[in-house]
Scaffold this active site. Structure first.
Site, PDB file in Angstrom:
ATOM      1  N   LYS A   1      -1.736   6.028 -14.938  1.00 33.81           N
ATOM      2  CA  LYS A   1      -1.617   4.728 -14.273  1.00 33.81           C
ATOM      3  C   LYS A   1      -2.646   4.624 -13.147  1.00 33.81           C
ATOM      4  CE  LYS A   1       2.050   6.412 -11.185  1.00 33.81           C
ATOM      5  NZ  LYS A   1       3.403   6.178 -10.658  1.00 33.81           N
TER       6      LYS A   1
ATOM      7  N   ARG B   1      14.882   3.618  -6.540  1.00 33.26           N
ATOM      8  CA  ARG B   1      13.858   2.669  -6.936  1.00 33.26           C
ATOM      9  C   ARG B   1      14.399   2.049  -8.232  1.00 33.26           C
ATOM     10  NH1 ARG B   1       7.773   5.007  -7.163  1.00 33.26           N
ATOM     11  NH2 ARG B   1       8.628   5.987  -9.051  1.00 33.26           N
TER      12      ARG B   1
ATOM     13  N   HIS C   1      13.404  10.259 -11.866  1.00 31.96           N
ATOM     14  CA  HIS C   1      12.233  10.626 -11.068  1.00 31.96           C
ATOM     15  C   HIS C   1      12.683  11.297  -9.775  1.00 31.96           C
ATOM     16  CE1 HIS C   1       7.991  10.489 -10.128  1.00 31.96           C
ATOM     17  NE2 HIS C   1       8.230   9.960  -8.946  1.00 31.96           N
TER      18      HIS C   1
ATOM     19  N   ARG D   1       6.114  15.090 -17.092  1.00 30.14           N
ATOM     20  CA  ARG D   1       5.146  14.053 -16.754  1.00 30.14           C
ATOM     21  C   ARG D   1       4.118  14.641 -15.783  1.00 30.14           C
ATOM     22  NH1 ARG D   1      10.040  11.603 -15.860  1.00 30.14           N
ATOM     23  NH2 ARG D   1       9.625  11.489 -13.626  1.00 30.14           N
TER      24      ARG D   1
ATOM     25  N   TYR E   1     -19.714  -2.256  14.583  1.00 27.59           N
ATOM     26  CA  TYR E   1     -18.921  -3.385  15.054  1.00 27.59           C
ATOM     27  C   TYR E   1     -18.036  -2.967  16.222  1.00 27.59           C
ATOM     28  CZ  TYR E   1     -20.084  -6.204  10.937  1.00 27.59           C
ATOM     29  OH  TYR E   1     -20.737  -6.930   9.976  1.00 27.59           O
TER      30      TYR E   1
ATOM     31  N   CYS F   1     -17.873  -0.070   8.075  1.00 24.22           N
ATOM     32  CA  CYS F   1     -18.103  -1.470   7.721  1.00 24.22           C
ATOM     33  C   CYS F   1     -17.615  -1.738   6.299  1.00 24.22           C
ATOM     34  CB  CYS F   1     -19.589  -1.801   7.832  1.00 24.22           C
ATOM     35  SG  CYS F   1     -20.369  -1.314   9.388  1.00 24.22           S
ATOM     36  N   MET F   2     -17.726  -2.981   5.861  1.00 24.17           N
ATOM     37  CA  MET F   2     -17.304  -3.334   4.516  1.00 24.17           C
ATOM     38  C   MET F   2     -18.086  -2.563   3.459  1.00 24.17           C
ATOM     39  SD  MET F   2     -17.277  -7.054   2.606  1.00 24.17           S
ATOM     40  CE  MET F   2     -16.149  -7.799   3.806  1.00 24.17           C
ATOM     41  N   ASP F   3     -19.401  -2.418   3.681  1.00 22.31           N
ATOM     42  CA  ASP F   3     -20.276  -1.861   2.662  1.00 22.31           C
ATOM     43  C   ASP F   3     -21.018  -0.605   3.101  1.00 22.31           C
ATOM     44  OD1 ASP F   3     -19.805  -4.353   1.175  1.00 22.31           O
ATOM     45  OD2 ASP F   3     -21.154  -5.231   2.665  1.00 22.31           O
TER      46      ASP F   3
END
Length: 380
Positions: free
Chosen positions: A37, A133, A163, A216, A261, A307-309
């Protein structure tokens, strides 16, 4: 390499094979569900599934129907179990593609057995033994839904499972859950049930049960022990993923200069810094500020805000533009990365975004490059 930004994750498929072999030695008589997953915990679900199946895994497990259908579209025919909830209106699609579903709730189950299905659907009954859950919590409801599913003509009840919540941190609660599960299933006739499974990675690394038929394998598939201090091993697992980038600019800044920043970093001396093209849009979040990466075998601090990038690092001396940076890998294991920002390895790996290409290797050679978000190809 056919991508245009020098940031990538390298996945060693031989490590996946090795980890499966180690677990098969530990549990030689049990079926193994490879949990792929969340895009195979960030490693790539299709590529991991293929090599894991060749290594001896028998089944696959995913979170949702979309993930399962993606594997089918890729040509993978092995049994697949959806661990999460599937909408009742989508059950017929699962049945069409031979995808097993989790039956987790008495209301859902009562409506499932009334669906006018043309093709029978496989299900695994989920029991809540203490995680609270998904799953059924009382012996009465477990028995009632078990019999309802067995009697339904268009339902094949092939599994019963639960689980474990604390297998990597609390042995007492683990024992409580095991005993609870045994109590909840003791009145069930399991003779026709193909898969009884309770062991996730943290459980299977330390326990063996006679009443279950399958395990699993999640985090362990990717070479990581959920908690090495709590679960010491007499064998090793091989981490499969490394994360790399390359420096895009090197510059000298003066004492007192500020970086990034918010100007949160101030140079205490004249310093060399490097700019690295990875940021929070790639899954390398701002919490990594102040941590280290590896450059030429030396640890270098991430300075200023991520930063973002891009991010900036303090270098011990001038280096060449294009110098390799290791964010996860030799000298910087993912367990350390996670610990230093107060999270877990799962989260670090799953956060790696689809903007980061995955480069797959076997026998030391590149076999496949998945550009992820950019797999649609170059403009003609």
């Amino acid at each position: 390499m056919s991508f245009y930004r020098d940031t990538w994750a390298e996945v060693d498929l031989d490590a996946i094979v090795y980890n499966v072999q180690q677990i098969k030695k530990l549990h030689p008589n049990k079926k193994i569900f490879a949990v792929v997953k969340a895009n195979g915990y960030g490693h790539g679900d299709v590529e991991v599934s293929r090599v894991a199946l060749l290594a001896g895994v028998t089944n696959l497990a995913v979170s949702g129907l979309d993930e399962a259908l993606g594997l089918r579209k890729a040509g993978i025919e092995a049994p697949i179990l959806v661990l999460g909830m599937t909408r009742l209106k989508d059950v017929s699609i699962a049945a069409q593609y031979n995808i097993a579903l989790t039956a987790h709730d008495e209301c859902w189950i009562s409506k499932l057995v009334e669906l006018p299905l043309e093709t029978p659907v496989k299900v695994h009954l989920k029991i809540d033994s203490g995680m609270h859950r998904l799953g059924l919590t009382t012996k009465e409801k477990v028995k009632e839904t078990f019999e309802l599913l067995k009697a339904a003509p268009k339902v094949e009840l092939e599994g019963v499972f639960t689980h474990m919540a604390t297998a990597d941190c609390d042995a007492d609660y683990l024992e409580y859950q095991i005993k609870t599960f045994e109590s909840l299933i003791e009145d069930l006739d399991l003779s026709s049930i193909k898969y009884v499974h309770i062991e996730n990675t943290a459980t299977l690394l330390q326990r063996e049960f006679e009443f279950d038929h399958a395990i699993r394998l999640g985090l362990g598939l990717y070479g990581i022990n959920p908690d090495a201090k709590f679960i010491p091993l007499e064998f090793d697992l091989k981490p499969a993923l490394k994360l790399y980038s390359k420096i895009t600019q090197v510059k000298r800044i003066n004492k007192g200069d500020k970086v990034g920043y918010g100007a949160t970093y101030t140079a205490e001396n004249d310093e060399w810094i490097g700019v690295v093209p990875i940021g929070y849009a790639d899954g390398w979040i701002r919490a990594h500020q102040g941590r280290n990466v590896i450059v030429e075998g030396k640890e270098c601090e991430i300075i200023g805000r991520v930063c973002m990038d891009q991010l900036m690092i303090r270098l011990p001396h001038e280096v060449e533009m294009g110098t390799m940076v290791t964010l996860i890998g030799d000298g910087m294991p993912v367990e350390r990365v996670a610990d230093e920002i107060g999270t877990i390895s799962y989260e670090i790996l799953c956060m790696l975004s689809d903007r980061v290409p995955r480069v797959y290797k076997q026998n030391g050679k590149i076999t496949t490059i998945r550009k992820m978000r950019f797999d649609h190809g170059d403009p003609s």
